[in-house]
Design a protein around this motif. Structure first.
Motif, short mmCIF file in Angstrom:
data_model
loop_
_atom_site.label_atom_id
_atom_site.label_comp_id
_atom_site.label_asym_id
_atom_site.label_seq_id
_atom_site.Cartn_x
_atom_site.Cartn_y
_atom_site.Cartn_z
N ARG A 1 0.84 -1.19 0.00
CA ARG A 1 0.00 0.00 0.00
C ARG A 1 0.87 1.24 0.00
NH1 ARG A 1 -3.51 -0.95 5.24
NH2 ARG A 1 -1.42 -1.51 5.95
N TYR A 2 0.35 2.32 -0.61
CA TYR A 2 1.11 3.57 -0.63
C TYR A 2 0.16 4.75 -0.71
CZ TYR A 2 0.19 4.34 -5.61
OH TYR A 2 -0.40 4.57 -6.80
N LEU A 3 0.61 5.89 -0.24
CA LEU A 3 -0.11 7.16 -0.32
C LEU A 3 0.86 8.24 -0.76
CD1 LEU A 3 -2.21 7.13 3.00
CD2 LEU A 3 -3.07 6.74 0.69
N ILE A 4 0.42 9.12 -1.66
CA ILE A 4 1.20 10.28 -2.07
C ILE A 4 0.34 11.50 -1.77
CG2 ILE A 4 2.29 11.49 -3.99
CD1 ILE A 4 2.92 8.82 -5.23
N ASN A 5 0.79 12.30 -0.80
CA ASN A 5 0.01 13.45 -0.31
C ASN A 5 -1.39 13.01 0.10
OD1 ASN A 5 2.13 15.13 -0.60
ND2 ASN A 5 1.35 16.26 -2.36
N GLY A 6 -1.49 11.84 0.75
CA GLY A 6 -2.75 11.35 1.28
C GLY A 6 -3.65 10.67 0.28
N SER A 7 -3.20 10.48 -0.96
CA SER A 7 -4.04 9.89 -2.00
C SER A 7 -3.38 8.64 -2.55
CB SER A 7 -4.28 10.90 -3.12
OG SER A 7 -4.99 10.29 -4.20
N THR A 8 -4.22 7.62 -2.85
CA THR A 8 -3.70 6.40 -3.48
C THR A 8 -3.62 6.52 -4.98
OG1 THR A 8 -5.95 5.50 -3.55
CG2 THR A 8 -4.61 4.96 -1.62
N THR A 9 -4.30 7.50 -5.56
CA THR A 9 -4.26 7.71 -7.03
C THR A 9 -4.00 9.18 -7.31
OG1 THR A 9 -6.65 7.98 -7.06
CG2 THR A 9 -5.79 5.78 -7.51
N PRO A 10 -2.77 9.67 -7.03
CA PRO A 10 -2.47 11.07 -7.31
C PRO A 10 -2.44 11.32 -8.81
CG PRO A 10 -0.48 9.90 -6.74
CD PRO A 10 -1.62 8.93 -6.55
N GLY A 11 -2.62 12.58 -9.20
CA GLY A 11 -2.58 12.93 -10.61
C GLY A 11 -1.20 12.67 -11.20
N GLN A 12 -1.18 12.39 -12.51
CA GLN A 12 0.10 12.14 -13.16
C GLN A 12 0.94 13.41 -13.23
OE1 GLN A 12 -0.27 10.33 -16.96
NE2 GLN A 12 1.81 9.56 -16.99
N VAL A 13 0.28 14.55 -13.31
CA VAL A 13 0.96 15.85 -13.35
C VAL A 13 0.42 16.68 -12.20
CG1 VAL A 13 1.41 17.93 -14.66
CG2 VAL A 13 1.27 15.73 -15.84
N ILE A 14 1.34 17.23 -11.37
CA ILE A 14 0.98 18.08 -10.24
C ILE A 14 1.44 19.49 -10.55
CG2 ILE A 14 1.38 18.55 -7.80
CD1 ILE A 14 1.56 15.61 -7.32
N ASN A 15 0.53 20.45 -10.46
CA ASN A 15 0.86 21.84 -10.74
C ASN A 15 1.64 22.42 -9.57
OD1 ASN A 15 0.96 24.38 -11.81
ND2 ASN A 15 -1.10 24.94 -11.14
N GLY A 16 2.80 22.96 -9.85
CA GLY A 16 3.61 23.54 -8.80
C GLY A 16 5.00 23.89 -9.30
N SER A 17 5.79 24.47 -8.42
CA SER A 17 7.17 24.86 -8.78
C SER A 17 8.04 24.69 -7.56
CB SER A 17 7.18 26.31 -9.30
OG SER A 17 6.70 27.19 -8.29
N SER A 18 9.13 25.46 -7.50
CA SER A 18 10.07 25.35 -6.39
C SER A 18 9.36 25.61 -5.07
CB SER A 18 11.21 26.34 -6.58
OG SER A 18 11.92 26.05 -7.78
N GLY A 19 9.65 24.74 -4.07
CA GLY A 19 9.05 24.87 -2.76
C GLY A 19 7.91 23.91 -2.50
N ILE A 20 7.37 23.29 -3.53
CA ILE A 20 6.27 22.35 -3.33
C ILE A 20 6.77 21.09 -2.63
CG2 ILE A 20 6.52 21.18 -5.54
CD1 ILE A 20 3.47 21.01 -5.67
N LYS A 21 5.94 20.52 -1.77
CA LYS A 21 6.32 19.35 -0.98
C LYS A 21 5.37 18.20 -1.27
CE LYS A 21 5.60 19.33 3.48
NZ LYS A 21 5.76 19.59 4.94
N LEU A 22 5.96 16.99 -1.48
CA LEU A 22 5.17 15.77 -1.65
C LEU A 22 5.63 14.76 -0.60
CD1 LEU A 22 5.62 17.00 -4.72
CD2 LEU A 22 4.36 14.95 -5.34
N ILE A 23 4.64 14.11 0.03
CA ILE A 23 4.94 13.12 1.07
C ILE A 23 4.46 11.76 0.57
CG2 ILE A 23 4.52 12.37 3.43
CD1 ILE A 23 4.08 15.29 4.17
N MET A 24 5.36 10.80 0.54
CA MET A 24 5.03 9.44 0.10
C MET A 24 5.14 8.49 1.29
SD MET A 24 6.82 7.05 -2.83
CE MET A 24 8.38 6.99 -1.92
N LEU A 25 4.05 7.76 1.57
CA LEU A 25 4.01 6.75 2.63
C LEU A 25 3.85 5.39 1.98
CD1 LEU A 25 1.58 8.50 5.14
CD2 LEU A 25 4.08 8.59 5.12
N VAL A 26 4.71 4.43 2.38
CA VAL A 26 4.69 3.08 1.81
C VAL A 26 4.65 2.08 2.96
CG1 VAL A 26 5.92 1.39 0.39
CG2 VAL A 26 5.98 3.81 -0.22
#
Length: 728
Positions: A155-180
């Motif tokens: 099981r895994y979560l990326i920013n609290g979601s199991t099906t995150p978007g393929q493209v995330i809108n953002g730039s420098s400073g954005i944070k992503l958390i992956m739990l496995v």
């Protein structure tokens, strides 16, 4: 067998090499010219490993059968594949013809199979010819909606979601958390490896410290490696913080690869050895032979002590009674002489009993001394065995670490060779593209027909030659990748073997220490019994001396009856004194009897409890390992029944794997791209520009749109390439 193990255990690394090679930067061709010796060293290493494995073989055909359950996670869901692979090594000097294949589960859909395969119902097989000392690999990839024999629950979560978007809108400073989280659901101990790529412009933070960093292909990867115990789980927490999203504000995070596996053949052999050792230890506990002699001698001694105490107490009472009769019947000589005769008879009987005890006690004391000597010798042998076990474990651990260091020295060489081959492959691609363009340009020229045809034929042959060279370089790159993955797997397996050796050596030393402590306590109890017997011997010697003196007095009284009345007072006093001494000796012997009885009971109870406790622990551990063996053997037979092989002499190694590939998102600054389009300078066209429009020319504007589309398309299409090639 060693080469087969190296190839199959790093199947996930081969996949990472291919994926990483797609996005690797271009490599200058002069590197190949400057360092051709890297290729030669890598090829010699592969040949050396193959020759070593041939020398160690015991069967004519060595087979490694790998079952890999593959899950590829994207924003659209999960794709599940099953891969059956078999590696054949002809370890004989003659050609082997064999039919090998697999029995697929019903309702299976074949996605890929090695060339030359044949299908008969649910069976997929190949009719192969294996040259002497040649290695051949075959595999089939399929999907089946009914098969769910997974190895781990993933099981895994990326920013609290199991099906995150393929493209995330953002730039420098954005944070992503992956739990496995991965949990062992197979019921057998597993090993796992997890990899994520390291890229510039990203800061990584880990709650679980990684095992290390490894270079694969032209990139670096952070990896975690360890063991998944039965019903155990492992969790990873990785935080990505974008520090620099690059010139186009687009950054690909790559993919997470999590693999878990078990070598069933190795595990079954380990369980057989462990069960045999536990049975031998249990047999040794059942054949302890020094307890019965101690118990028998102690029982005899305690009975003698009790009889002696009773006899001394009876004799003391008789002495007191004799003294009383002498005081009341002093005038009657005959009665006094009768009493003296009775006392003489009793004392002589008592003297005989004491003499027999004086003869028996030294023999019992000598037996106890021999027992103490035997216990001391047995304890010394156990201590020597403990030192020998520690020495052997330390020596084996050092040897394994030395081999591990030697293997790790080969990895940089193979890595450099792989980089050189990748550059050469890229350069040949450029050459092929240029020749193709030249072919098109020549074909468009209006020149003499024969000359044009001759030139086009030459260019066509040259293009085909370059294509053949690229295919050769690609195969050579794959061989080098296989060797590198093999060396990495050998290093990990040696480290795992060192860990198992250290754990089992420590357990054996602890068991020997417990046995040694029990023997020391037993020896102390026997020594206490030995001291008590010596004390009893001294008391008996004193009592015997007293009785001897009394008998002398009685003999004197009987020999001189005329002076009996004159000596009655002294005799009575002597009898009373002797009676008191005998009564005191009887009381001491009774106390000694109770003390020795208690010590003997404690000693017997301690030995029996120690043996029963050790036996219970061994039986419990033996039952546990036998249960593991039954589960592993059942799984082994289940997978082995799906293998088709008609060779008469072969060995099969069954490996079960599960690979989970998580497609991580792409960070793309859509606001920045929109601002680039909106800030395009409007240029006023000249009057004589003919066909121009106000603003940027249509051609330049179209090129800009095409460039942006290609940039985004290349990033997105990479995921599709990985999904289609995850098994290869």
């Amino acid at each position: 067998m060693m080469l087969v193990g190296l190839r199959r255990r790093f199947h996930d690394l081969r996949r990472l090499l291919r994926i990483r090679g797609i996005n690797a930067p271009l490599i200058n061709l002069p590197l190949l010219k400057r360092k051709p010796w890297l290729i030669i060293i890598a090829l010699l290493t592969i040949v050396f490993i193959q020759v070593t494995h041939v020398a160690e073989a015991t069967a004519s055909l060595s087979i490694t059968y790998t079952i890999n359950y593959i899950n590829y996670y994207t924003s659209n869901g999960v794709k599940t594949y099953i891969n059956y692979g078999i590696s054949l090594i002809n370890e004989n000097s003659s050609v082997i013809n064999a039919v090998v294949g697999f029995r697929l589960p019903p309702y299976s859909s074949i996605l890929y199979a090695s060339s030359g395969y044949m299908v008969n119902g649910n069976e997929v097989y190949w009719d192969v010819t294996i040259n002497p000392f040649e290695t051949m690999s075959l595999n089939v990839e399929f999907q089946n909606p009914l098969v769910n024999n997974y190895v781990v629950g993933f099981r895994y979560l990326i920013n609290g979601s199991t099906t995150p978007g393929q493209v995330i809108n953002g730039s420098s400073g954005i944070k992503l958390i992956m739990l496995v989280n991965a949990s062992n659901i197979l019921g057998l101990p597993l090993t796992y490896n997890a990899y994520i790529p390291l890229q510039n412009g990203i800061n990584y933070y880990y709650s679980t410290p990684p095992t290390g960093i490894v270079s694969i292909g032209t990139g670096d990867y952070t990896y975690w490696s360890g063991e998944l115990p039965i019903n155990g789980s492992v969790g990873l927490n990785v935080t990505f913080i974008i520090a620099n999203s690059g010139n186009w504000s687009a950054l690909n995070l790559g993919s997470l690869t999590f693999t878990s596996s078990i070598d069933l053949s190795y595990y079954l052999n380990y369980l057989k050895l462990t069960i045999g050792q536990l049975n031998n230890t249990l047999m040794e506990f059942s054949n302890i032979s020094y307890i019965k002699p101690i118990s028998g001698n102690a029982t005899i001694l305690l009975n003698d002590l009790y009889q002696l105490s009773y006899l001394l107490n009876t004799t003391a009472a008789l002495y007191r009674q004799s003294a009383y009769y002498m005081n009341t019947t002093r005038v009657i000589e005959s009665l006094l002489l009768l009493q003296v005769n009775e006392v003489d008879y009793a004392l002589r009987a008592e003297y005989g009993v004491l003499s027999r005890l004086n003869y028996t006690i030294p023999m019992v004391s000598y037996s106890l001394k021999q027992i103490m000597s035997n216990l001391t010798q047995l304890n010394n042998e156990i201590i020597n065995l403990q030192y020998q076990v520690i020495s052997d474990v330390v020596y084996a651990y050092g040897e394994i670490e030395q081999y591990n260091v030697t293997l790790m020295e080969i990895i940089p060489i193979l890595n450099a060779t792989n980089t050189t081959l990748a550059g050469y492959y890229q350069y040949l691609g450029y050459v092929q593209d240029n020749l193709t363009k030249l072919y098109s340009e020549v074909n468009s020229l209006n020149i003499n027909g024969e000359v044009k045809s001759s030139i086009l034929n030459s260019l066509s042959r040259l293009i085909k030659d370059v294509e053949v060279m690229r295919a050769t370089v690609l195969r050579l790159e794959g061989y080098v990748n296989g060797a590198e993955m093999g060396v990495l797997m050998a290093s990990r397996q040696l480290s795992e073997l060192a860990y198992q050796l250290n754990t089992r050596g420590t357990a054996l030393v602890i068991a020997l220490t417990n046995i040694s402590n029990t023997l020391v306590k037993t020896n102390q109890s026997v020594y206490s019994l030995y001291i008590a017997l010596n004390y009893l011997g001294n008391v008996l010697n004193s009592t015997t001396s007293t009785l001897n003196t009394t008998l002398g007095r009685l003999n004197a009284a009987l020999a001189v009856p005329a002076s009996l009345y004159g000596n009655l007072t002294n005799i009575t006093s002597g009898l009373i004194q002797t009676s008191s001494q005998l009564q005191n000796a009887s009381a001491r012997l009774m106390r000694m009897y109770f003390n020795l009885t208690g010590q003997y009971l404690l000693f017997s109870l301690a030995i029996n409890q120690s043996i029963a406790y050790q036996r219970a622990n061994i039986v419990n551990e033996l039952n546990t390992y036998e249960a593991y063996y039954g589960v592993a053997k059942g799984i082994y037979n289940q997978y082995l029944s799906n293998l088709i092989i008609n060779s008469s002499s072969y060995t099969v190694d069954v490996v079960v794997e599960q690979t989970n590939e998580v497609n991580l998102p792409i960070v793309l600054n859509t606001r920045y791209i929109s601002s680039v389009l909106s800030n395009i300078t409007i240029i006023k066209a000249k009057p004589d520009a003919g066909g121009s429009v106000n603003g940027i020319s249509k051609g330049a504007y179209g090129l800009l749109i095409i460039a942006l589309a290609l940039t985004l398309g290349l990033i997105l299409n990479k995921r599709k390439y990985i999904a289609n090639n995850i098994i290869n």
